[in-house]
Design a protein around this motif. Structure first.
Motif, PDB file in Angstrom:
ATOM      1  N   TRP A   1       6.339   5.571  -6.004  1.00 35.42           N
ATOM      2  CA  TRP A   1       7.584   6.337  -6.073  1.00 35.42           C
ATOM      3  C   TRP A   1       8.309   6.342  -4.736  1.00 35.42           C
ATOM      4  CZ3 TRP A   1      10.176   7.246 -10.211  1.00 35.42           C
ATOM      5  CH2 TRP A   1      11.284   8.081 -10.151  1.00 35.42           C
ATOM      6  N   GLN A   2       7.555   6.347  -3.633  1.00 33.25           N
ATOM      7  CA  GLN A   2       8.190   6.248  -2.321  1.00 33.25           C
ATOM      8  C   GLN A   2       8.894   4.905  -2.171  1.00 33.25           C
ATOM      9  OE1 GLN A   2       5.590   6.964   1.039  1.00 33.25           O
ATOM     10  NE2 GLN A   2       7.071   6.170   2.509  1.00 33.25           N
ATOM     11  N   SER A   3       8.244   3.841  -2.613  1.00 34.32           N
ATOM     12  CA  SER A   3       8.871   2.514  -2.561  1.00 34.32           C
ATOM     13  C   SER A   3      10.136   2.479  -3.404  1.00 34.32           C
ATOM     14  CB  SER A   3       7.886   1.446  -3.063  1.00 34.32           C
ATOM     15  OG  SER A   3       6.787   1.313  -2.204  1.00 34.32           O
TER      16      SER A   3
ATOM     17  N   THR B   1       1.282  -2.230  -9.508  1.00 37.33           N
ATOM     18  CA  THR B   1       0.200  -1.294  -9.837  1.00 37.33           C
ATOM     19  C   THR B   1      -0.946  -1.944 -10.606  1.00 37.33           C
ATOM     20  OG1 THR B   1       1.368  -0.621 -11.865  1.00 37.33           O
ATOM     21  CG2 THR B   1       1.764   0.687  -9.857  1.00 37.33           C
TER      22      THR B   1
ATOM     23  N   ASP C   1       0.813  -1.215   0.000  1.00 36.54           N
ATOM     24  CA  ASP C   1       0.000   0.000   0.000  1.00 36.54           C
ATOM     25  C   ASP C   1       0.854   1.275   0.000  1.00 36.54           C
ATOM     26  OD1 ASP C   1       1.041  -0.310   2.532  1.00 36.54           O
ATOM     27  OD2 ASP C   1      -0.836   0.121   3.594  1.00 36.54           O
ATOM     28  N   GLU C   2       2.163   1.147  -0.076  1.00 34.88           N
ATOM     29  CA  GLU C   2       3.051   2.309  -0.113  1.00 34.88           C
ATOM     30  C   GLU C   2       3.038   2.901  -1.518  1.00 34.88           C
ATOM     31  OE1 GLU C   2       7.263   2.909   1.960  1.00 34.88           O
ATOM     32  OE2 GLU C   2       7.402   1.635   0.191  1.00 34.88           O
ATOM     33  N   PRO C   3       3.003   4.233  -1.655  1.00 31.83           N
ATOM     34  CA  PRO C   3       3.060   4.832  -2.990  1.00 31.83           C
ATOM     35  C   PRO C   3       4.274   4.335  -3.776  1.00 31.83           C
ATOM     36  CG  PRO C   3       2.519   6.501  -1.359  1.00 31.83           C
ATOM     37  CD  PRO C   3       2.867   5.255  -0.596  1.00 31.83           C
TER      38      PRO C   3
END
Length: 203
Positions: A88-90, A146, A84-86
């Motif tokens: 781009w953050q991942s 995604t 559930d982490e965005p």
């Protein structure tokens, strides 16, 4: 009792491959690609030239393997990030996890050698091939995270290309910085600027 079997053999092969690749990089940075022989690399690791040729097709192949291997380590970390982490953050966390220590400035002689090494046309071609392979693999992982189709949708390929571009620009700035600067802050800034949509800086 000493462990035996396929697992041990595979780890020994992986260790030999990594040692040969690192020796190729180190010797090339020190001497220049044209002044390093396959025999030199093999001797550095304590194996034969034939063994080197079992692992790599050329000196350039051995050098670029480190880049591709690092990209695959980043991919493995990306797969392990929370679902559930965005995205781009991942990607940012995965890239930074395999980029070395935060505030360590490189040896000027080392970066100068890397700059000379990376100016070799043959090596540049090998790097581009490795980048293309890594980009395809990144796109596949992004598609998995995604729910997109890597063959149909633009998104996974665009994200993969952005990760590659951020890494390449940061490394280029790192190699050419005078005086030398740490790599990790450059990578973090490059990833952050992409994540913010590459907003134009104030005039």
């Amino acid at each position: 009792m000493e462990e035996s079997g396929p697992g041990l053999r595979e780890r020994k092969k992986a260790a030999t491959r990594e040692a040969l690749s690192w020796a190729a990089v180190r010797l090339t940075v020190q001497r220049g690609l044209d002044n390093v022989l396959v025999e030199d690399i093999a001797n550095e690791v304590g194996v034969s030239s034939r063994t080197f040729n079992n692992y790599f097709a050329s000196k350039a192949d051995a050098i670029t393997w480190r880049h591709l291997n690092r990209m695959r380590q980043i991919l493995a970390t990306l797969r392990e990030r929370p679902a559930d982490e965005p995205v781009w953050q991942s990607a940012t966390e995965a890239v930074l996890a395999h980029s070395g220590e935060e505030d360590v400035s490189p040896d000027p002689q080392w970066t100068a050698g890397v700059k000379v090494m990376m100016s070799d046309p043959g090596l540049q071609g090998a790097v581009l091939r490795a980048v293309a392979v890594a980009s395809r693999e990144f796109a596949e992982v992004i598609a998995e995270r995604t729910g997109t189709d890597v063959r149909r949708d633009l998104y996974p390929a665009l994200v993969a290309a952005a990760i590659g571009a951020a890494s390449q620009v940061a490394q280029d700035r790192w190699v050419h910085a005078d005086p030398p600067v740490p790599l990790v802050p450059l990578l973090r800034e490059a990833m952050a600027q992409f994540g913010a949509g590459l907003q134009q800086p104030p005039g």
